[in-house]
Design a protein around this motif. Structure first.
Motif, mmCIF file in Angstrom:
data_model
loop_
_atom_site.group_PDB
_atom_site.id
_atom_site.type_symbol
_atom_site.label_atom_id
_atom_site.label_comp_id
_atom_site.label_asym_id
_atom_site.label_seq_id
_atom_site.Cartn_x
_atom_site.Cartn_y
_atom_site.Cartn_z
ATOM 1 N N CYS A 1 -113.279 -113.688 -8.764
ATOM 2 C CA CYS A 1 -114.009 -114.577 -8.795
ATOM 3 C C CYS A 1 -114.867 -115.265 -10.039
ATOM 4 C CB CYS A 1 -115.094 -114.445 -7.871
ATOM 5 S SG CYS A 1 -116.336 -116.093 -7.414
ATOM 6 N N CYS B 1 -118.455 -115.439 -8.999
ATOM 7 C CA CYS B 1 -119.883 -113.583 -8.438
ATOM 8 C C CYS B 1 -118.787 -112.796 -9.450
ATOM 9 C CB CYS B 1 -119.298 -113.773 -7.261
ATOM 10 S SG CYS B 1 -119.729 -115.501 -6.027
ATOM 11 N N CYS C 1 -113.032 -114.449 -2.450
ATOM 12 C CA CYS C 1 -113.962 -114.157 -2.415
ATOM 13 C C CYS C 1 -115.012 -113.566 -1.491
ATOM 14 C CB CYS C 1 -114.470 -115.302 -3.873
ATOM 15 S SG CYS C 1 -116.204 -114.610 -4.589
ATOM 16 N N CYS D 1 -118.731 -115.526 -1.960
ATOM 17 C CA CYS D 1 -118.201 -116.855 -2.182
ATOM 18 C C CYS D 1 -117.707 -117.490 -1.630
ATOM 19 C CB CYS D 1 -119.018 -117.888 -3.361
ATOM 20 S SG CYS D 1 -117.399 -117.822 -4.052
HETATM 21 ZN ZN LIG Z 1 -117.736 -116.099 -5.530
#
Ligand SMILES: [Zn+2]
Length: 68
Positions: A13, A16, A41, A44
């Motif tokens: 991701c 993140c 992910c 998120c």
């Molecule tokens: Zn993420």
């Protein structure tokens, strides 16, 4: 329809910095929603849609719909 993906390429991701994990997702195409297994992910929930799915597989979906 069931599609499965493995995170062979170690996709992350971008937000993140976490490795994407296979998970259930829904894609919407031609006003229909399809449950699929895609890389998401874990934090998120960002879904990674591979280019071949966005292009090739979608055409298969469309073809399947027309056949019914
Ligand atoms: Zn993420």
């Amino acid at each position: 329809m069931k599609l499965e993906f493995e995170n062979k390429e170690g996709l992350m991701c971008s937000k993140c910095r976490l490795l994407l994990e296979p998970g259930k997702a829904h894609i919407t195409y031609l006003k229909s929603t399809f449950p699929v297994e895609l890389l998401t992910c874990p934090k998120c929930g960002e879904v990674y849609v591979p280019e071949d799915l966005a292009l090739g597989k979608m055409q298969e979906v469309e073809k399947n719909l027309e056949d019914k």
